[in-house]
Design a protein around this motif. Structure first.
Motif, PDB file in Angstrom:
ATOM      1  N   ARG A 165       0.857  -1.200   0.000  1.00  0.00           N
ATOM      2  CA  ARG A 165       0.000   0.000   0.000  1.00  0.00           C
ATOM      3  C   ARG A 165       0.883   1.235   0.000  1.00  0.00           C
ATOM      4  O   ARG A 165       1.867   1.314   0.728  1.00  0.00           O
ATOM      5  CB  ARG A 165      -0.886   0.040   1.239  1.00  0.00           C
ATOM      6  CG  ARG A 165      -1.957  -0.992   1.245  1.00  0.00           C
ATOM      7  CD  ARG A 165      -3.258  -0.400   0.763  1.00  0.00           C
ATOM      8  NE  ARG A 165      -4.234  -1.457   0.598  1.00  0.00           N
ATOM      9  CZ  ARG A 165      -5.102  -1.490  -0.384  1.00  0.00           C
ATOM     10  NH1 ARG A 165      -5.138  -0.523  -1.258  1.00  0.00           N
ATOM     11  NH2 ARG A 165      -5.951  -2.469  -0.482  1.00  0.00           N
ATOM     12  N   CYS A 166       0.518   2.201  -0.823  1.00  0.00           N
ATOM     13  CA  CYS A 166       1.250   3.460  -0.905  1.00  0.00           C
ATOM     14  C   CYS A 166       1.096   4.217   0.413  1.00  0.00           C
ATOM     15  O   CYS A 166      -0.020   4.375   0.920  1.00  0.00           O
ATOM     16  CB  CYS A 166       0.714   4.295  -2.060  1.00  0.00           C
ATOM     17  SG  CYS A 166       1.512   5.913  -2.239  1.00  0.00           S
ATOM     18  N   THR A 167       2.207   4.666   0.955  1.00  0.00           N
ATOM     19  CA  THR A 167       2.169   5.399   2.228  1.00  0.00           C
ATOM     20  C   THR A 167       1.649   6.820   2.045  1.00  0.00           C
ATOM     21  O   THR A 167       1.314   7.486   3.019  1.00  0.00           O
ATOM     22  CB  THR A 167       3.568   5.460   2.870  1.00  0.00           C
ATOM     23  OG1 THR A 167       4.494   6.041   1.952  1.00  0.00           O
ATOM     24  CG2 THR A 167       4.039   4.071   3.267  1.00  0.00           C
ATOM     25  N   GLU A 187      -3.324   3.694  -1.957  1.00  0.00           N
ATOM     26  CA  GLU A 187      -3.678   2.770  -3.046  1.00  0.00           C
ATOM     27  C   GLU A 187      -2.668   1.632  -3.118  1.00  0.00           C
ATOM     28  O   GLU A 187      -1.564   1.729  -2.595  1.00  0.00           O
ATOM     29  CB  GLU A 187      -3.716   3.520  -4.392  1.00  0.00           C
ATOM     30  CG  GLU A 187      -4.830   4.542  -4.491  1.00  0.00           C
ATOM     31  CD  GLU A 187      -6.210   3.907  -4.450  1.00  0.00           C
ATOM     32  OE1 GLU A 187      -6.409   2.848  -5.078  1.00  0.00           O
ATOM     33  OE2 GLU A 187      -7.088   4.476  -3.787  1.00  0.00           O
ATOM     34  N   ARG A 188      -3.061   0.551  -3.810  1.00  0.00           N
ATOM     35  CA  ARG A 188      -2.165  -0.589  -3.997  1.00  0.00           C
ATOM     36  C   ARG A 188      -0.998  -0.183  -4.901  1.00  0.00           C
ATOM     37  O   ARG A 188      -1.186   0.544  -5.865  1.00  0.00           O
ATOM     38  CB  ARG A 188      -2.886  -1.761  -4.662  1.00  0.00           C
ATOM     39  CG  ARG A 188      -4.020  -2.330  -3.874  1.00  0.00           C
ATOM     40  CD  ARG A 188      -3.751  -3.395  -2.863  1.00  0.00           C
ATOM     41  NE  ARG A 188      -2.715  -4.341  -3.154  1.00  0.00           N
ATOM     42  CZ  ARG A 188      -1.909  -4.850  -2.217  1.00  0.00           C
ATOM     43  NH1 ARG A 188      -2.021  -4.474  -0.972  1.00  0.00           N
ATOM     44  NH2 ARG A 188      -1.002  -5.732  -2.524  1.00  0.00           N
ATOM     45  N   ILE A 189       0.182  -0.671  -4.562  1.00  0.00           N
ATOM     46  CA  ILE A 189       1.358  -0.519  -5.427  1.00  0.00           C
ATOM     47  C   ILE A 189       1.325  -1.699  -6.385  1.00  0.00           C
ATOM     48  O   ILE A 189       1.131  -2.847  -5.955  1.00  0.00           O
ATOM     49  CB  ILE A 189       2.655  -0.513  -4.603  1.00  0.00           C
ATOM     50  CG1 ILE A 189       2.646   0.654  -3.617  1.00  0.00           C
ATOM     51  CG2 ILE A 189       3.877  -0.455  -5.513  1.00  0.00           C
ATOM     52  CD1 ILE A 189       3.804   0.652  -2.629  1.00  0.00           C
ATOM     53  N   VAL A 225       3.688   4.526  -8.234  1.00  0.00           N
ATOM     54  CA  VAL A 225       4.379   5.323  -9.246  1.00  0.00           C
ATOM     55  C   VAL A 225       3.814   6.745  -9.348  1.00  0.00           C
ATOM     56  O   VAL A 225       4.590   7.707  -9.370  1.00  0.00           O
ATOM     57  CB  VAL A 225       4.372   4.600 -10.614  1.00  0.00           C
ATOM     58  CG1 VAL A 225       4.944   5.489 -11.712  1.00  0.00           C
ATOM     59  CG2 VAL A 225       5.159   3.301 -10.526  1.00  0.00           C
ATOM     60  N   PRO A 226       2.492   6.956  -9.378  1.00  0.00           N
ATOM     61  CA  PRO A 226       1.999   8.329  -9.451  1.00  0.00           C
ATOM     62  C   PRO A 226       2.442   9.189  -8.258  1.00  0.00           C
ATOM     63  O   PRO A 226       2.840  10.334  -8.442  1.00  0.00           O
ATOM     64  CB  PRO A 226       0.473   8.160  -9.457  1.00  0.00           C
ATOM     65  CG  PRO A 226       0.233   6.814 -10.026  1.00  0.00           C
ATOM     66  CD  PRO A 226       1.375   5.975  -9.513  1.00  0.00           C
ATOM     67  N   GLY A 250       6.159  10.101  -8.538  1.00  0.00           N
ATOM     68  CA  GLY A 250       6.355  11.214  -9.465  1.00  0.00           C
ATOM     69  C   GLY A 250       5.897  12.546  -8.866  1.00  0.00           C
ATOM     70  O   GLY A 250       6.510  13.581  -9.117  1.00  0.00           O
ATOM     71  N   ALA A 251       4.851  12.515  -8.072  1.00  0.00           N
ATOM     72  CA  ALA A 251       4.320  13.747  -7.482  1.00  0.00           C
ATOM     73  C   ALA A 251       5.221  14.290  -6.388  1.00  0.00           C
ATOM     74  O   ALA A 251       5.204  15.481  -6.109  1.00  0.00           O
ATOM     75  CB  ALA A 251       2.916  13.492  -6.915  1.00  0.00           C
ATOM     76  N   SER A 252       6.020  13.417  -5.775  1.00  0.00           N
ATOM     77  CA  SER A 252       6.869  13.875  -4.666  1.00  0.00           C
ATOM     78  C   SER A 252       8.209  14.412  -5.115  1.00  0.00           C
ATOM     79  O   SER A 252       9.015  14.791  -4.305  1.00  0.00           O
ATOM     80  CB  SER A 252       7.063  12.734  -3.652  1.00  0.00           C
ATOM     81  OG  SER A 252       7.774  11.678  -4.244  1.00  0.00           O
ATOM     82  N   ARG A 253       8.446  14.435  -6.390  1.00  0.00           N
ATOM     83  CA  ARG A 253       9.726  14.946  -6.898  1.00  0.00           C
ATOM     84  C   ARG A 253       9.685  16.411  -7.112  1.00  0.00           C
ATOM     85  O   ARG A 253       8.852  17.122  -7.238  1.00  0.00           O
ATOM     86  CB  ARG A 253      10.090  14.259  -8.209  1.00  0.00           C
ATOM     87  CG  ARG A 253      10.478  12.824  -7.947  1.00  0.00           C
ATOM     88  CD  ARG A 253      10.939  12.176  -9.186  1.00  0.00           C
ATOM     89  NE  ARG A 253      11.319  10.817  -8.832  1.00  0.00           N
ATOM     90  CZ  ARG A 253      11.685   9.935  -9.684  1.00  0.00           C
ATOM     91  NH1 ARG A 253      11.782  10.218 -10.951  1.00  0.00           N
ATOM     92  NH2 ARG A 253      12.003   8.722  -9.316  1.00  0.00           N
TER      93      ARG A 253
END
Length: 127
Positions: free
Chosen positions: A97-99, A103-105, A120-121, A124-127
């Motif tokens: 699970r995404c921390t 959602e499921r990884i 993955v989304p 990308g958003a945390s960069r």
């Protein structure tokens, strides 16, 4: 497992072997760590033979090699720690699970990076 080796996919209807993904990556990193630690022992031995690093043409090469090997060693130790945390999440039923979003990884990401904590989304958003 060697770099670039493929992990076989599950048969139709089989649940992914997340513990196996973690174990295989841990084994790979432990092997790499042993090699880099042996390299560090060799570098230390070579450095003991030289007393004048400032004027030694090999001194800068040894320093560069030592620095590179220590960097790899640190990365491997950090990844082993991450894999241990992944195993703890698996045991607690929280693995995959995404921390960030919950959602499921996707399985493919977990196959390649068993210690992944973000989808993955969100990555990308945390960069």
């Amino acid at each position: 497992m060697t770099a670039g080796a493929e992990i076989p996919g599950p048969s139709a209807g089989d649940a992914p072997d997340y513990a196996g993904f973690i174990r295989a990556r841990r084994d790979e990193i432990q092997t790499r760590l042993a090699l880099v630690e042996a390299q560090l022992i060799g570098i230390r031995g070579a450095r003991e033979e030289w007393t004048d690093d400032e004027h030694d043409p090999e001194g800068s090469t040894l320093i560069t090699e030592w620095s590179r090997a220590e960097g790899l060693r640190g990365e491997y130790l950090a990844e082993l720690d991450d894999l241990e945390h992944a195993r703890e999440r698996l045991d607690a039923g929280e693995y995959g699970r995404c921390t960030r979003c919950g959602e499921r990884i996707v399985e493919g990401r977990l196959r390649l990076r068993p210690a992944a904590t973000k989808c993955v989304p969100c990555l990308g958003a945390s960069r």
